[in-house]
Write a protein that holds these residues in place. Structure first.
Motif, short mmCIF file in Angstrom:
data_model
loop_
_atom_site.label_atom_id
_atom_site.label_comp_id
_atom_site.label_asym_id
_atom_site.label_seq_id
_atom_site.Cartn_x
_atom_site.Cartn_y
_atom_site.Cartn_z
N VAL A 58 0.72 -1.27 0.03
CA VAL A 58 0.01 0.02 0.01
C VAL A 58 0.77 1.26 0.15
O VAL A 58 0.60 2.10 -0.78
CB VAL A 58 -1.06 0.24 1.24
N LEU A 59 1.75 1.32 0.64
CA LEU A 59 2.97 2.54 1.00
C LEU A 59 3.58 2.55 -0.41
O LEU A 59 3.69 3.85 -0.83
CB LEU A 59 3.74 2.19 2.11
N ASN B 131 4.43 5.39 -5.42
CA ASN B 131 4.77 5.64 -6.82
C ASN B 131 3.85 6.40 -7.64
O ASN B 131 4.30 7.12 -8.49
CB ASN B 131 4.34 4.05 -7.45
N ASP B 132 2.61 6.66 -6.98
CA ASP B 132 1.65 7.56 -7.80
C ASP B 132 2.30 8.96 -7.37
O ASP B 132 2.16 9.88 -8.27
CB ASP B 132 0.23 7.25 -7.07
N LEU C 216 2.63 10.16 -11.32
CA LEU C 216 1.30 10.93 -11.49
C LEU C 216 1.41 12.21 -11.11
O LEU C 216 1.11 13.18 -12.01
CB LEU C 216 0.02 10.26 -10.82
N ASP C 217 1.73 12.64 -9.73
CA ASP C 217 1.59 14.00 -9.19
C ASP C 217 3.06 14.61 -9.24
O ASP C 217 3.15 15.95 -9.17
CB ASP C 217 1.21 13.78 -7.90
N LYS C 218 4.05 13.73 -9.60
CA LYS C 218 5.58 14.37 -9.69
C LYS C 218 5.82 15.36 -8.62
O LYS C 218 6.49 16.27 -8.45
CB LYS C 218 5.51 15.64 -10.99
N ILE C 219 5.62 14.63 -7.48
CA ILE C 219 5.95 15.38 -6.16
C ILE C 219 7.34 14.99 -5.69
O ILE C 219 8.18 15.66 -5.22
CB ILE C 219 4.92 15.10 -5.02
N LEU C 220 7.36 13.61 -5.80
CA LEU C 220 8.81 12.96 -5.59
C LEU C 220 9.66 12.54 -6.81
O LEU C 220 9.04 12.33 -8.01
CB LEU C 220 8.65 11.89 -4.85
N LEU C 221 10.99 12.60 -6.70
CA LEU C 221 11.93 12.22 -7.67
C LEU C 221 11.92 10.65 -7.80
O LEU C 221 12.37 10.26 -8.90
CB LEU C 221 13.28 12.93 -7.73
N ALA C 222 12.05 10.14 -6.63
CA ALA C 222 12.06 8.63 -6.47
C ALA C 222 11.06 8.10 -5.35
O ALA C 222 10.89 8.75 -4.54
CB ALA C 222 13.60 8.23 -6.32
N PRO D 83 11.16 6.32 -1.99
CA PRO D 83 11.95 5.78 -1.07
C PRO D 83 11.59 4.48 -0.45
O PRO D 83 12.44 3.68 0.28
CB PRO D 83 11.78 6.98 -0.08
N ALA D 84 10.55 3.97 -0.83
CA ALA D 84 10.06 2.63 -0.29
C ALA D 84 10.80 1.36 -1.08
O ALA D 84 10.71 0.32 -0.77
CB ALA D 84 8.62 2.48 -0.21
N ARG D 85 11.14 1.82 -2.25
CA ARG D 85 11.67 0.79 -3.24
C ARG D 85 13.17 0.20 -2.73
O ARG D 85 14.02 0.96 -2.12
CB ARG D 85 11.97 1.20 -4.58
N GLY D 86 13.04 -1.11 -2.28
CA GLY D 86 14.24 -1.64 -2.13
C GLY D 86 14.08 -1.98 -0.43
O GLY D 86 15.19 -2.46 0.03
#
Length: 271
Positions: free
Chosen positions: A151-152, A157-158, A162-168, A170-173
């Motif tokens: 869920v997080l 990812n969105d 989608l919203d372009k708020i984050l560049l990457a 942080p939950a990945r990996g």
């Protein structure tokens, strides 16, 4: 002379000056909107995203009601109490690891000196229980933590795509698989004449799941014009063998080759 760009704007002598000023005004508006998005907290963003997914479901194109209910519970019990107060741009991989570590401590740690993030999680759990929800007194399972992570990760990812708020994201990996995964299901093998002969000589069963052929089960071969019974495809399972406890008088695992005319069931070696 080019006309006004907007009400109240001064006229420009050339088209180039007009376009330059227009680009400046538009960039300012984009920066303001982006600044507003960057101030949103993770909790508010989760609520916004969940409301959008609920509206999709109501239109008949989204998730099932049960999935949405699970996501709602995860947001209320874990994500908002743990990280919801943080600005979305302040969510880091280390904060996510701290959240998962605190979740693993639920129903494991007692006492007054608890980490602040764990206190918030327990408080949210207590509020839900006062509202009538019942939760297990056992520690949170790894499967549940993986669902929380899903869920997080989806929300972040969105925020990236989608919203372009984050560049990457942080939950990945953060939550790595321990490897192995679900083992592939063993494919059954037929008791061919060669395998039966090999078993009679060595006593070794070729596979954990062995299947009798229709002929070995006493089913006559299909002959066109002589029978209305359709043929049984070679290798077709004729049913799974009952467990040892279901067959009175059986003292060993059911993995022997079939006698001629025997009953029709698949044999499985247990080990």
């Amino acid at each position: 002379m080019v006309g006004d760009v907007s009400p109240g704007s001064a006229p420009y002598d050339t088209e180039k000056e007009c376009k330059k000023e227009l680009a400046r005004i538009l960039s300012q508006e984009i920066d303001v909107a982006h600044e507003i998005d960057r101030k949103i907290t993770l909790g508010d963003y989760l609520e916004k995203r969940h409301a959008w997914r609920v509206s999709e479901a109501q239109a008949g194109t989204g998730l099932k009601r049960r999935t949405l209910a699970t996501d709602r519970e995860i947001i209320d019990l874990y994500l908002k109490p743990g990280l919801g107060h943080l600005k979305l741009v302040k969510v880091t991989d280390q904060r996510i690891r701290d959240l998962y570590a605190a979740i693993r401590m639920i129903n494991r740690t007692e006492g007054e000196r608890l980490p602040e993030i764990l206190r918030r999680l327990l408080q949210a759990r207590a509020v839900k229980q006062r509202d009538g929800s019942m939760y297990s007194n056992r520690p949170v399972s790894d499967a549940r933590i993986r669902r929380i992570h899903a869920v997080l990760t989806g929300a972040l990812n969105d925020a990236v795509t989608l919203d372009k708020i984050l560049l990457a994201n942080p939950a990945r990996g953060v939550l790595r698989s321990r490897g192995g995964g679900r083992k592939a299901r063993k494919r059954p093998l037929l008791w061919t004449d060669e395998r039966v002969a090999h078993w009679l000589i060595t006593g070794q069963v070729p596979a954990k799941v062995m299947v009798w052929t229709p002929v070995q089960c006493g089913v006559p071969r299909f002959q066109p014009g002589r029978s209305a019974v359709p043929p049984v495809a070679p290798g077709r399972l004729l049913g799974h063998a009952p467990r040892r406890t279901d067959r009175p008088g059986t003292t060993g695992p059911q993995h022997r080759p079939p006698p001629p005319g025997g009953p029709s069931f698949a044999t499985r070696r247990r080990g």
